[in-house]
Write a protein that holds these residues in place. Structure first.
Motif, short mmCIF file in Angstrom:
data_model
loop_
_atom_site.label_atom_id
_atom_site.label_comp_id
_atom_site.label_asym_id
_atom_site.label_seq_id
_atom_site.Cartn_x
_atom_site.Cartn_y
_atom_site.Cartn_z
N ALA A 20 36.31 35.38 34.72
CA ALA A 20 35.40 36.52 34.76
C ALA A 20 35.94 37.55 35.76
CB ALA A 20 34.01 36.07 35.17
N LEU A 21 36.17 38.76 35.28
CA LEU A 21 36.67 39.84 36.12
C LEU A 21 35.47 40.55 36.74
CD1 LEU A 21 39.30 41.32 36.96
CD2 LEU A 21 38.84 42.92 35.10
N ILE A 22 35.43 40.58 38.08
CA ILE A 22 34.30 41.14 38.81
C ILE A 22 34.57 42.61 39.10
CG2 ILE A 22 32.81 40.91 40.81
CD1 ILE A 22 32.80 38.52 38.86
N ALA A 23 33.72 43.48 38.57
CA ALA A 23 33.90 44.92 38.76
C ALA A 23 33.39 45.36 40.12
CB ALA A 23 33.20 45.70 37.65
N SER A 24 32.30 44.80 40.60
CA SER A 24 31.74 45.18 41.90
C SER A 24 30.94 44.02 42.45
CB SER A 24 30.85 46.42 41.77
OG SER A 24 29.75 46.17 40.92
N GLY A 25 30.79 44.01 43.78
CA GLY A 25 30.02 42.97 44.45
C GLY A 25 30.84 42.05 45.32
N LEU A 26 32.16 41.98 45.08
CA LEU A 26 33.04 41.11 45.86
C LEU A 26 34.27 41.88 46.30
CD1 LEU A 26 33.03 37.76 43.81
CD2 LEU A 26 31.76 38.27 45.89
N MET A 27 34.78 41.52 47.48
CA MET A 27 36.02 42.10 47.98
C MET A 27 37.22 41.22 47.66
SD MET A 27 35.17 44.95 49.19
CE MET A 27 36.71 45.36 50.00
N GLY A 28 36.98 39.93 47.47
CA GLY A 28 38.05 39.01 47.14
C GLY A 28 38.37 38.01 48.22
N ASP A 29 37.85 38.22 49.46
CA ASP A 29 38.14 37.29 50.55
C ASP A 29 36.97 36.37 50.86
OD1 ASP A 29 36.49 39.26 51.46
OD2 ASP A 29 37.65 39.73 53.27
N GLU A 30 35.94 36.37 50.05
CA GLU A 30 34.78 35.51 50.26
C GLU A 30 35.03 34.11 49.73
OE1 GLU A 30 34.80 38.27 48.54
OE2 GLU A 30 33.38 39.74 49.31
N ARG A 31 34.27 33.16 50.26
CA ARG A 31 34.30 31.80 49.74
C ARG A 31 33.20 31.68 48.70
NH1 ARG A 31 34.17 27.59 54.63
NH2 ARG A 31 32.38 28.89 55.21
N VAL A 32 33.61 31.61 47.45
CA VAL A 32 32.67 31.61 46.33
C VAL A 32 32.55 30.19 45.79
CG1 VAL A 32 32.14 32.60 44.08
CG2 VAL A 32 33.38 33.95 45.79
N VAL A 33 31.32 29.77 45.53
CA VAL A 33 31.09 28.46 44.94
C VAL A 33 31.62 28.48 43.51
CG1 VAL A 33 29.36 26.76 44.26
CG2 VAL A 33 29.08 28.07 46.38
N ALA A 34 32.57 27.59 43.22
CA ALA A 34 33.24 27.61 41.93
C ALA A 34 32.39 27.03 40.82
CB ALA A 34 34.57 26.87 42.02
N SER A 35 31.56 26.07 41.12
CA SER A 35 30.72 25.44 40.09
C SER A 35 29.52 24.80 40.77
CB SER A 35 31.53 24.39 39.32
OG SER A 35 31.99 23.38 40.19
N LYS A 82 26.46 27.90 55.04
CA LYS A 82 25.19 28.01 54.34
C LYS A 82 25.37 28.87 53.10
CE LYS A 82 22.04 27.16 58.18
NZ LYS A 82 20.83 27.63 58.89
N VAL A 83 24.59 28.56 52.07
CA VAL A 83 24.71 29.23 50.78
C VAL A 83 24.03 30.59 50.84
CG1 VAL A 83 24.13 29.09 48.33
CG2 VAL A 83 24.83 27.04 49.57
N VAL A 84 24.72 31.61 50.33
CA VAL A 84 24.20 32.98 50.30
C VAL A 84 24.36 33.52 48.89
CG1 VAL A 84 24.40 35.31 51.25
CG2 VAL A 84 24.80 33.32 52.72
N ARG A 85 23.34 34.16 48.39
CA ARG A 85 23.43 34.77 47.05
C ARG A 85 24.05 36.17 47.16
NH1 ARG A 85 19.36 35.37 42.05
NH2 ARG A 85 20.05 37.43 41.30
N ARG A 86 24.90 36.51 46.17
CA ARG A 86 25.51 37.84 46.12
C ARG A 86 25.48 38.34 44.66
NH1 ARG A 86 29.74 40.23 48.94
NH2 ARG A 86 28.86 39.16 50.78
N ASP A 87 24.83 39.48 44.46
CA ASP A 87 24.78 40.09 43.12
C ASP A 87 26.12 40.73 42.80
OD1 ASP A 87 22.14 39.33 42.83
OD2 ASP A 87 21.36 41.21 43.63
N VAL A 88 26.59 40.57 41.56
CA VAL A 88 27.88 41.11 41.13
C VAL A 88 27.71 41.77 39.77
CG1 VAL A 88 29.23 39.40 42.42
CG2 VAL A 88 28.57 38.94 40.05
N ARG A 89 28.72 42.56 39.41
CA ARG A 89 28.78 43.15 38.06
C ARG A 89 30.07 42.68 37.41
NH1 ARG A 89 30.75 47.78 35.58
NH2 ARG A 89 31.52 48.62 37.57
#
Length: 412
Positions: free
Chosen positions: A373-388, A357-364
């Motif tokens: 795009a280099l993510i400064a905060s909000g992600l750890m790197g092991d999540e499944r992110v919708v690419a497009s 299921k789709v979940v929203r995550r705020d990032v900086r």
């Protein structure tokens, strides 16, 4: 009365009984023919078969009705497929960009050093390479040359007087032992000799001064470099108030003065590598930051980073250029630009959780470059992110994730 063949009545009754039995076999109890009864039975069987078939068909649909409350078997195939990427954590060299003008790194303005006069020749043009002390233009020195010749003659006269004084002193020293010359005469002749020598030195100094002044009439390059501008022509009278006649770039060294924001300037250090692209050119020129401005313009809130560049004809002082300056490396998740969305709350991405299921995550976002795009905060790197296609999804929506490699997703 017995029955027998001889009895005619007996035979008659038997025959009538047989005929009646045969007729009963050919007709029904009601006297109807046997073929009509059989047709009725066949019709009843056909009607029963039709009723049973209809009951079976409608009964099957009715039995499937409760199952329709859940998603039909084809519903799973109707779920949208989305490409997801697991970004991991990459070491990315952070860069800042800015624009500015090109200039000579050390620009030397050249003007009149001496008395000035009438310019007789100009020996260089803009774009000429010159060495230290090379004459750029000559000034008429006819009067100064005569003065120098007069002083040179005075030097020769003084030397002759000094030589006579020395000869007389030597002769007196020979006669003093015989008593022909007194000690006082020797002292006077010695003083005369010393005065003559002093006049020689004075005359020589005056001549040297005049010669130096004459040499300063010529306009010379203070150091080796590239002539940028020329503002003098033969026949022009120049003097101490004539201003700058030539501009020379020391050693031909160029620079770009990149205008950077206050935040970006704080991350730039002397020695940082840089890439410069002049306007109207597609070539990239490598350089290095050699000076960071110690002040910030209070009006624009910007500062200048000076990027040293080697000489190239395409680097024209006064031209405009863009620069990309390395500002250190950082390790963080790197996503394709299409994965990052924005609204009035800021930047965010869509994740696909364990239940698809789709979940929203705020990032900086720290930086957006050609790599992603280099993510400064909000992600750890092991999540499944919708690419497009995140703009077409809603939080809580069930999807079918299709995983893609991080590198290929960023290229897309």
């Amino acid at each position: 009365m017995g029955w027998g063949p001889a009895n005619g009545m007996g035979w008659m009754n038997y025959e009538s009984t047989s005929i009646a039995g045969d007729r009963q076999l050919l007709t029904g109890p009601d006297g109807a023919p046997r073929s009509r009864r059989r047709a009725v039975i066949v019709g009843i069987v056909i009607v029963l078969l039709v009723v049973v078939g209809a009951f079976w068909a409608f009964g099957r649909k009715g039995g499937d009705a409760p199952a329709a409350k859940g998603p039909p078997p084809a519903a799973a195939g109707a779920l949208p497929k989305v490409t997801v990427v697991v970004p991991g954590r990459d070491t990315v060299t952070r860069a800042v960009t800015g624009t500015g003008s090109l200039a000579a790194r050390r620009e030397m303005p050249v003007g009149v050093v001496g008395e000035g006069g009438l310019v007789t020749r100009v020996l260089v043009e803009p774009g000429s390479w010159v060495s230290a002390g090379q004459v750029l233009a000559t000034v008429d020195r006819s009067v100064q040359a005569q003065t120098a010749e007069s002083l040179s003659a005075q030097v020769r006269v003084a030397r002759a007087d000094a030589q006579i004084a020395q000869t007389e002193l030597d002769r007196s020293n020979q006669l003093v032992e015989r008593g022909f010359v007194s000690k006082a005469d020797i002292d006077r002749k010695t003083a005369t000799r010393d005065a003559a020598n002093a006049r020689v030195r004075v005359a020589q100094a005056q001549l040297a001064e005049t010669q130096a002044r004459n040499r300063r009439l010529d306009i010379r390059a203070p150091a080796a470099g590239l002539v940028l501008t020329r503002a003098v022509e033969p026949g022009q009278v120049v003097g101490s108030g004539s201003g700058v006649l030539f501009r020379v770039a020391m050693g031909g060294q160029m620079e770009m003065r990149a205008q950077l924001s206050e935040a970006d300037l704080a991350s730039v250090r002397a020695g940082s590598a840089a890439e410069v692209v002049p306007v109207g050119d597609t070539r990239v020129f490598k350089g290095q930051v050699w000076q960071v401005a110690p002040i910030i313009d209070p009006q624009t809130r910007q500062g200048i980073a000076r990027i040293a560049l080697n000489y190239d004809p395409a680097l024209r002082p006064g031209g405009f250029a863009s620069a990309r300056i390395g500002a250190g490396a950082s390790t963080a998740p790197l996503l394709p630009e299409s994965a990052v969305l924005n609204d009035d709350k800021g930047s965010y991405v869509y994740l696909v959780d364990a239940r698809n299921k789709v979940v929203r995550r705020d990032v900086r976002v720290a930086e957006v470059s050609d790599e992603g795009a280099l993510i400064a905060s909000g992600l750890m790197g092991d999540e499944r992110v919708v690419a497009s296609a995140g703009a077409f999804l809603n939080p809580g929506q069930e999807v079918v994730p299709v995983r893609a490699a991080a590198a290929s997703a960023r290229k897309e």
